[in-house]
Enzyme design. Structure first.
Site, PDB file in Angstrom:
ATOM      1  N   ASP B  79       0.879  -1.169   0.000  1.00 21.62           N
ATOM      2  CA  ASP B  79       0.000   0.000   0.000  1.00 21.62           C
ATOM      3  C   ASP B  79       0.912   1.212   0.000  1.00 21.62           C
ATOM      4  O   ASP B  79       1.420   1.609   1.034  1.00 21.62           O
ATOM      5  CB  ASP B  79      -0.891  -0.003   1.245  1.00 21.62           C
ATOM      6  CG  ASP B  79      -1.805   1.214   1.295  1.00 21.62           C
ATOM      7  OD1 ASP B  79      -1.736   2.062   0.377  1.00 21.62           O
ATOM      8  OD2 ASP B  79      -2.581   1.320   2.250  1.00 21.62           O
ATOM      9  N   TRP B 104       7.189  -4.636   7.748  1.00 19.82           N
ATOM     10  CA  TRP B 104       6.366  -5.827   7.928  1.00 19.82           C
ATOM     11  C   TRP B 104       6.661  -6.791   6.792  1.00 19.82           C
ATOM     12  O   TRP B 104       7.134  -6.416   5.730  1.00 19.82           O
ATOM     13  CB  TRP B 104       4.900  -5.469   8.055  1.00 19.82           C
ATOM     14  CG  TRP B 104       4.229  -5.070   6.794  1.00 19.82           C
ATOM     15  CD1 TRP B 104       4.296  -3.862   6.177  1.00 19.82           C
ATOM     16  CD2 TRP B 104       3.381  -5.884   5.994  1.00 19.82           C
ATOM     17  NE1 TRP B 104       3.537  -3.863   5.043  1.00 19.82           N
ATOM     18  CE2 TRP B 104       2.965  -5.097   4.911  1.00 19.82           C
ATOM     19  CE3 TRP B 104       2.916  -7.196   6.092  1.00 19.82           C
ATOM     20  CZ2 TRP B 104       2.113  -5.579   3.928  1.00 19.82           C
ATOM     21  CZ3 TRP B 104       2.069  -7.675   5.114  1.00 19.82           C
ATOM     22  CH2 TRP B 104       1.669  -6.865   4.047  1.00 19.82           C
ATOM     23  N   ASP B 123       9.760   0.591   3.615  1.00 24.90           N
ATOM     24  CA  ASP B 123       9.492   1.949   3.152  1.00 24.90           C
ATOM     25  C   ASP B 123      10.806   2.707   2.985  1.00 24.90           C
ATOM     26  O   ASP B 123      11.766   2.489   3.730  1.00 24.90           O
ATOM     27  CB  ASP B 123       8.606   2.695   4.155  1.00 24.90           C
ATOM     28  CG  ASP B 123       7.160   2.203   4.113  1.00 24.90           C
ATOM     29  OD1 ASP B 123       6.816   1.482   3.146  1.00 24.90           O
ATOM     30  OD2 ASP B 123       6.392   2.531   5.020  1.00 24.90           O
ATOM     31  N   ASN B 151      -0.492  -2.744   6.400  1.00 27.79           N
ATOM     32  CA  ASN B 151       0.175  -1.892   5.408  1.00 27.79           C
ATOM     33  C   ASN B 151      -0.326  -0.450   5.431  1.00 27.79           C
ATOM     34  O   ASN B 151       0.063   0.349   4.592  1.00 27.79           O
ATOM     35  CB  ASN B 151       0.067  -2.505   4.005  1.00 27.79           C
ATOM     36  CG  ASN B 151      -1.350  -2.480   3.445  1.00 27.79           C
ATOM     37  OD1 ASN B 151      -2.233  -1.825   3.988  1.00 27.79           O
ATOM     38  ND2 ASN B 151      -1.566  -3.186   2.357  1.00 27.79           N
TER      39      ASN B 151
END
Lengths: 140, 182, 433
Positions: B79, B104, B123, B151
């Site tokens: 996402d 994650w 990220d 997410n």
């Protein structure tokens, strides 16, 4: 509450002597990578301030409460794996990132008991456990 | 009429089929400018079109996948904005950003070999939204209280800056089975 | 639509390049595209004898009926805009600094204030991080106070339950996720930080009383946190496990009725969680879908995908047809249930929000034929987020997170009665004060 917890600690400790330590059906390293490494990192070092390092994690095994803490920590208790796999995973984690293997090793029964008792304030218990380096009066 | 056709195609591909998946920025380009939208449209679509994406590498760990395309297999629960469209790649951050060490992890099935792979969605942090190739897929994703698989969270933890720029999807290995939430 | 429109676009595009300064930019863009030209709530300035108007007027949020207002958050432009649902007019804005997600404004009507949890950096997008609760005057929309909080405020794209004004409006609870979770308690009276309550394994904040809030936890339980007089932690109690995180979790987009919260699972089971007793208790769930509907792939989905009109006990739920993993997809339908009879009483087609999104950009007349043709030919993108007002003639607001328009419906008849246009670029929340 406190007394109840102590009784439970004792009972679980007794049971853990009888039961066979969990043997992995799936490699614990696999489960660690999939369920834990995102936060604690592949080498267990975590991230300063945000995620505790798992290096030397066996230090919590000195007391029954610490032994329970390692299972009740939210990231452990709420892992989406069975009691058997979680026990095997934790036996592996302790050796991989600590020094001494848990003795006796975690069993599915013991893990099942602890993960059913949610620890909502891990920070407070952790601080207490780390502060009380003095040997505990409870059986080892 | 060509304009309308293109418009329509973009709409049906991007919006109607699976809304929320495509770039809000690309869509903004679409809607914002009306007449001027149409020239923008091919730009938005180039990213989805391997032939036009320029650097579309082939056979990345399996099928002829396009890491600039939201449908790429390893983005099954991403996402965010795809770093591969932002000057980085599907495994590396764009220049001047920092990859968050905390993240994650989940699994995605690679249709090329039918195997599940363990994917780390890291990220890249330190600059604002890259703004390209927005992708939102949620296979096996879970709400924030199940932090292992969420997410929505800005995963810029353990970095100098918590400003989110884009996301990568790094293969950590073959999974013996899909993640339990699948 | 010529040079002027292109000017708008370049301007908006440059907003993307420098999001941190988007606020200033947004104001200019707003002025250019014309929605800030009428100062709402201000008497027109009287012209002096030489024809010059009074300079320097600043409007306030008008008094009067405010049942139909809504706060529309924008995660790209990083602010929240207040709209009037009847007139479609924008009434004002508050800022909310950097983050990927929802940083909505939380109103406290009794205090005539609003609160926004902010994260900002000493050099715009670089430098030292500072988190704070910013207190706004609800009438002037200017800042009354800033309260420092720990630099851990949760930053996620999901939901309005990242913070809450507790009943009685004495305390604000702000969720932290770093990624361990805790809640920062703030005393709105003394404007001071009370304490940080660690809430391991649980997330989101659901107010249930003046000194109580609930949370959802990763072991399938709900947590009730009870506070002391001063707003510190008195105790935290878990419910029995009532849902399965792996097989069918509930979403965090709950709706409130007093001390009860309703949560829907991915598969459409509706749980009522009662936080009024010593310990939270979840009811047996009931299904929002019949077996046939479930067989046909009907699912709940979106972001703020539930809304509850309390007095009529109507529950609004965004639904779509899809498979597993579509729990955040937009829905083309809003199904309405009577919570008492547990029956579906209405099905509303979600309005095509592309139309009000495009109209101002394309310079098309309202109500024109071309607009109706577009409405007919363009496939609707569906909606992700809804909110309903609580008055006797309620409005239902609906938005698609990636389109800058909000549809306004008559919540009782389902009729599409208007739109809020040019509400921004992207955002997941709608807050009815």
């Amino acid at each position: 509450m406190r007394a109840e917890l102590r009784r439970l600690l004792l009972a679980v400790w007794c049971v853990s002597l009888i039961g066979a330590p969990a043997v992995a059906e799936v490699s614990p390293r696999h489960d660690y990578v999939l369920h834990c490494s995102g936060c604690h990192r592949a080498d267990g070092t975590g991230a300063p301030d945000d995620i505790p390092s798992l290096i030397g994690i066996d230090r919590f095994l000195r007391s029954p409460e610490g032994r329970a803490y390692l299972i009740r920590a939210p990231g452990v208790a709420q892992a989406p794996v069975s009691d058997e796999r979680l026990a095997a995973l934790m036996n592996w984690v302790v050796v991989e990132f600590g020094a001494d293997a848990p003795s006796p090793g975690y069993t599915a029964v013991e893990v099942g008991v602890w993960r059913a008792r949610p620890l909502r304030d891990p920070t407070e218990l952790r601080a207490r456990l780390l502060a009380s380096d003095a040997p505990s009066d409870e059986p080892r | 009429m060509i304009l309308l056709d293109r418009w329509f195609e973009g709409m049906t591909r991007g919006l109607a089929r699976r809304s929320g998946r495509r770039s809000f920025l690309a869509r903004l380009g679409l809607g914002l400018v009306g007449g001027a939208a149409v020239p923008l449209l091919p730009v938005a679509r180039a990213a989805q079109d391997p032939a036009r994406a320029g650097a579309a590498p082939e056979n990345i760990d399996g099928p002829a996948g396009d890491p600039q395309d939201c449908e790429y297999w390893r983005y099954c629960a991403i996402d965010g904005l795809l770093c591969s469209c932002c000057g980085g790649s599907h495994t590396s951050c764009p220049p001047g950003t920092e990859m968050a060490p905390v993240t994650w992890v989940g699994t995605c099935r690679n249709p090329a070999d039918g195997k599940d792979y363990i994917i780390s969605y890291n990220d890249c942090c330190g600059k604002t939204f890259c703004g390209r190739c927005f992708c939102n897929r949620n296979e096996g994703e879970r709400p924030a209280y199940h932090w292992y698989r969420n997410n929505d969270i800005n995963w810029c933890y353990g970095t100098k800056s918590q400003i989110y720029h884009c996301s990568v999807a790094v293969v950590l290995g073959v999974a013996v089975e899909g993640q339990p939430e699948k | 639509m010529g040079a002027a429109a292109e000017g708008d676009i370049t301007l908006l595009m440059s907003c993307f390049g420098r999001l941190g300064r988007a606020v200033a930019c947004g104001v200019v863009a707003a002025a250019l595209s014309g929605f800030a030209t009428d100062s709402v709530g201000e008497e027109p300035a009287a012209a002096s004898s030489d024809g010059a108007e009074k300079w320097g007027g600043v409007a306030q949020v008008p008094d009067g009926p405010s049942d139909h207002r809504v706060w529309v958050h924008d995660r790209v432009l990083e602010h929240t805009l207040l709209f009037d649902g009847d007139s479609g007019q924008m009434l004002g804005a508050v800022d909310g600094a950097s983050g990927v997600g929802a940083r909505p404004a939380y109103p406290a009507p009794g205090r005539n204030e609003l609160y926004v949890v902010e994260t900002y950096y000493s050099r715009g997008l670089r430098g030292a991080r500072t988190d704070q609760l910013v207190v706004y005057d609800a009438k002037t929309l200017s800042v009354r106070a800033e309260i420092r909080i720990p630099n851990k405020a949760a930053d996620t794209g999901q939901g309005i339950a990242l913070g809450a004004v507790l009943d009685g409006e004495r305390f604000f609870a702000a969720l932290n996720q770093s990624p361990g979770s805790s809640v920062t308690m703030i005393d709105l009276e003394s404007r001071e930080l009370v304490e940080e309550i660690v809430t391991g394994g649980c997330s989101m904040v659901y107010p249930v009383g003046p000194r109580r809030f609930g949370m959802l936890c990763g072991d399938g339980t709900a947590l009730l946190v009870e506070l002391t007089e001063q707003g510190g932690k008195r105790r935290a109690v878990s419910s029995e496990a009532f849902f399965d995180v792996v097989t069918d979790p509930v979403t965090v987009a709950g709706v409130r009725d007093g001390a009860k919260w309703y949560f829907a699972s991915f598969d459409g089971l509706l749980y009522e969680v009662d936080f009024s007793a010593e310990k939270p208790v979840a009811s047996e769930p009931w299904s929002l879908f019949t077996d046939d509907e479930r067989g046909a792939g009907w699912r709940i989905g979106g972001f703020q995908h539930l809304a509850l009109h309390r007095s009529s006990r109507r529950l609004y739920s965004i639904v779509h047809q899809g498979g597993t993993g579509t729990h955040k997809d937009a829905g083309l339908s809003i199904w309405v249930y009577d919570l008492t009879t547990r029956e579906r009483v209405m099905q509303i087609d979600a309005p095509n929000v592309l139309i009000p999104f495009m109209r101002p950009q394309m310079g098309i007349e309202r109500g024109s034929l071309i607009l109706r043709i577009l409405d007919y030919v363009l496939p609707p993108p569906g909606v992700h987020t809804i909110a309903v007002t609580q008055d006797a003639a309620p409005l239902l607001f609906a938005r698609n997170v990636d389109l800058g328009a909000v549809a306004v419906l008559d919540a009782m008849s389902g009729e599409h009665v208007g739109d809020l246009e040019e509400v921004g670029l992207s955002g997941t929340t709608l807050v009815v004060p």
